[in-house]
Design an enzyme around this catalytic site. Structure first.
Site, PDB file in Angstrom:
ATOM      1  N   GLU A  52      29.485 -20.677 -20.439  1.00  0.00           N
ATOM      2  CA  GLU A  52      29.036 -21.538 -19.345  1.00  0.00           C
ATOM      3  C   GLU A  52      30.056 -21.401 -18.226  1.00  0.00           C
ATOM      4  O   GLU A  52      31.231 -21.751 -18.397  1.00  0.00           O
ATOM      5  CB  GLU A  52      28.914 -23.006 -19.787  1.00  0.00           C
ATOM      6  CG  GLU A  52      28.366 -23.889 -18.673  1.00  0.00           C
ATOM      7  CD  GLU A  52      28.347 -25.398 -18.964  1.00  0.00           C
ATOM      8  OE1 GLU A  52      27.816 -26.132 -18.122  1.00  0.00           O
ATOM      9  OE2 GLU A  52      28.891 -25.822 -19.996  1.00  0.00           O
ATOM     10  N   ASP A  77      36.136 -23.002 -16.414  1.00  0.00           N
ATOM     11  CA  ASP A  77      36.252 -23.692 -15.131  1.00  0.00           C
ATOM     12  C   ASP A  77      37.709 -23.606 -14.695  1.00  0.00           C
ATOM     13  O   ASP A  77      38.614 -23.480 -15.528  1.00  0.00           O
ATOM     14  CB  ASP A  77      35.826 -25.169 -15.258  1.00  0.00           C
ATOM     15  CG  ASP A  77      35.345 -25.755 -13.938  1.00  0.00           C
ATOM     16  OD1 ASP A  77      34.130 -26.013 -13.800  1.00  0.00           O
ATOM     17  OD2 ASP A  77      36.185 -25.931 -13.026  1.00  0.00           O
ATOM     18  N   ASP A 126      28.310 -24.495  -6.832  1.00  0.00           N
ATOM     19  CA  ASP A 126      28.305 -24.822  -5.409  1.00  0.00           C
ATOM     20  C   ASP A 126      27.531 -23.713  -4.688  1.00  0.00           C
ATOM     21  O   ASP A 126      27.864 -22.538  -4.829  1.00  0.00           O
ATOM     22  CB  ASP A 126      29.764 -24.876  -4.927  1.00  0.00           C
ATOM     23  CG  ASP A 126      29.864 -25.390  -3.504  1.00  0.00           C
ATOM     24  OD1 ASP A 126      28.932 -25.111  -2.711  1.00  0.00           O
ATOM     25  OD2 ASP A 126      30.859 -26.050  -3.185  1.00  0.00           O
ATOM     26  N   LYS A 130      27.170 -21.494   3.721  1.00  0.00           N
ATOM     27  CA  LYS A 130      27.638 -20.833   4.949  1.00  0.00           C
ATOM     28  C   LYS A 130      27.812 -19.330   4.724  1.00  0.00           C
ATOM     29  O   LYS A 130      28.337 -18.912   3.684  1.00  0.00           O
ATOM     30  CB  LYS A 130      28.988 -21.428   5.379  1.00  0.00           C
ATOM     31  CG  LYS A 130      28.849 -22.777   6.007  1.00  0.00           C
ATOM     32  CD  LYS A 130      30.108 -23.153   6.750  1.00  0.00           C
ATOM     33  CE  LYS A 130      29.986 -24.570   7.284  1.00  0.00           C
ATOM     34  NZ  LYS A 130      31.223 -25.310   7.123  1.00  0.00           N
ATOM     35  N   ASP A 162      20.323 -27.482  -8.340  1.00  0.00           N
ATOM     36  CA  ASP A 162      19.556 -28.428  -7.521  1.00  0.00           C
ATOM     37  C   ASP A 162      19.328 -27.831  -6.139  1.00  0.00           C
ATOM     38  O   ASP A 162      18.696 -28.448  -5.298  1.00  0.00           O
ATOM     39  CB  ASP A 162      20.365 -29.712  -7.328  1.00  0.00           C
ATOM     40  CG  ASP A 162      21.619 -29.395  -6.548  1.00  0.00           C
ATOM     41  OD1 ASP A 162      22.448 -28.615  -7.078  1.00  0.00           O
ATOM     42  OD2 ASP A 162      21.768 -29.837  -5.397  1.00  0.00           O
TER      43      ASP A 162
HETATM   44  C1  LIG Z   1      29.374 -28.422  -8.634  1.00  0.00           C
HETATM   45  S1  LIG Z   1      30.438 -28.286  -9.988  1.00  0.00           S
HETATM   46  C2  LIG Z   1      29.326 -28.237 -11.380  1.00  0.00           C
HETATM   47  C3  LIG Z   1      30.018 -28.581 -12.661  1.00  0.00           C
HETATM   48  C4  LIG Z   1      29.100 -28.688 -13.903  1.00  0.00           C
HETATM   49  N1  LIG Z   1      28.510 -27.408 -14.226  1.00  0.00           N
HETATM   50  C5  LIG Z   1      28.028 -29.724 -13.697  1.00  0.00           C
HETATM   51  O1  LIG Z   1      26.867 -29.334 -13.500  1.00  0.00           O
HETATM   52  O2  LIG Z   1      28.350 -30.913 -13.743  1.00  0.00           O
HETATM   53  C6  LIG Z   1      31.008 -26.621  -9.897  1.00  0.00           C
HETATM   54  C7  LIG Z   1      32.143 -26.306 -10.844  1.00  0.00           C
HETATM   55  O3  LIG Z   1      32.501 -24.931 -10.729  1.00  0.00           O
HETATM   56  C8  LIG Z   1      33.903 -24.803 -10.738  1.00  0.00           C
HETATM   57  N2  LIG Z   1      34.216 -23.580  -9.979  1.00  0.00           N
HETATM   58  C9  LIG Z   1      33.807 -23.286  -8.724  1.00  0.00           C
HETATM   59  N3  LIG Z   1      34.223 -22.066  -8.367  1.00  0.00           N
HETATM   60  C10 LIG Z   1      34.913 -21.569  -9.425  1.00  0.00           C
HETATM   61  C11 LIG Z   1      35.576 -20.341  -9.683  1.00  0.00           C
HETATM   62  N4  LIG Z   1      35.608 -19.387  -8.763  1.00  0.00           N
HETATM   63  N5  LIG Z   1      36.182 -20.165 -10.881  1.00  0.00           N
HETATM   64  C12 LIG Z   1      36.154 -21.164 -11.817  1.00  0.00           C
HETATM   65  N6  LIG Z   1      35.526 -22.334 -11.630  1.00  0.00           N
HETATM   66  C13 LIG Z   1      34.908 -22.538 -10.464  1.00  0.00           C
HETATM   67  C14 LIG Z   1      34.426 -26.075 -10.094  1.00  0.00           C
HETATM   68  O4  LIG Z   1      35.748 -26.357 -10.488  1.00  0.00           O
HETATM   69  C15 LIG Z   1      33.412 -27.097 -10.579  1.00  0.00           C
HETATM   70  O5  LIG Z   1      33.830 -27.742 -11.769  1.00  0.00           O
END
Ligand SMILES: C[S@@+](CC[C@H](N)C(=O)[O-])C[C@H]1O[C@@H](n2cnc3c(N)ncnc32)[C@H](O)[C@@H]1O
Length: 224
Positions: A52, A77, A126, A130, A162
């Site tokens: 994941e 993460d 995310d 942009k 989403d």
């Molecule tokens: C919007 S959150 C979603 C977290 C979880 N999957 C949820 O749905 O609740 C995005 C997650 O991706 C991690 N993340 C973003 N870019 C990352 C990267 N390049 N390497 C590791 N983690 C990353 C962030 O730290 C964050 O916890």
């Protein structure tokens, strides 16, 4: 979360047997000790390996691990204070087929060997809407190539989001790139046919979006 709480979680992560926190140097300047060896070194079996990516608190990692005790699950993460939750739950509930790795997703090819991974879940990344942020979008062509390099030939990727933008962007890129879309759904809770594990597990971010009544989308695909 306060910084005191975060520090407490960071300290606890250090003691958890199911948490791995390699430095960038450990991954890039030499062959990482667990690369290609996750099953042999940690899980001690030959079961399929599921990742994941951007796991946050690791809801998918933990829930799927309970549902599929004959598969191994690793949440990744960069934020250790988030996956602390999933790691602690796995320890408290004696779920042996779970691990978490604190690293950047950009480095996955240093963490896993070719053909080591059977399946990938990307949960609520995310969308990086942009244009200048395109390179950080977790389904762009460079990321797909990284995933392909660690997946088995029959390996699949699941994207739950989403973001209409992320859903459309990914579908367009998959069709344009000759990849194989196995299933797509633009509103998993309202449109019929969603796989059970898509609607029975909600992540933390998902729960926030559901309160706003946002549609949740899903794509399952193979990278060619
Ligand atoms: C919007 S959150 C979603 C977290 C979880 N999957 C949820 O749905 O609740 C995005 C997650 O991706 C991690 N993340 C973003 N870019 C990352 C990267 N390049 N390497 C590791 N983690 C990353 C962030 O730290 C964050 O916890």
């Amino acid at each position: 979360m306060g910084s005191k709480n975060k520090l407490k979680r960071f300290r606890e992560n250090e003691t958890f047997k199911n948490v791995f926190q390699p430095t960038r140097e450990e991954l890039t300047e030499q062959e990482y000790q667990h690369k290609g060896q996750w099953n042999a070194n940690f899980f001690k079996n030959d079961n399929p390996l599921v990742l994941e990516l951007g796991c946050g608190k690791g809801e998918y990692t933990v829930a799927l691990a309970k549902k599929y005790p004959n598969k191994n699950f690793i949440g990744i993460d960069i934020k250790g204070a988030r996956f602390w939750r999933g790691a602690k739950t796995a320890i408290e509930d004696n779920i042996p087929n779970v691990a978490f790795i604190r690293t950047q997703i950009e480095l996955v090819e240093h963490v896993f060997a070719q053909n080591e991974v059977d399946e990938i879940w990307i949960t609520f990344p995310d969308p990086q809407i942009k244009y200048q942020r395109t390179k950080h979008r977790m389904t762009n062509t460079s990321f797909l190539q990284r995933y392909k390099n660690i997946l088995k030939p029959e390996g699949v990727v699941n994207l739950k989001t989403d973001s209409e933008f992320m859903h459309g962007y990914t579908l367009g890129l998959l069709h344009g790139g000759g990849h194989e879309v196995l299933y797509a759904n633009h509103d998993v809770y309202k449109q019929e046919g969603s796989p059970e594990e898509v609607t029975s597990i909600q992540t933390y971010y998902e729960s926030l979006y559901l309160k706003e009544d946002k549609a949740i989308t899903y794509i399952r695909f193979k990278i060619k």
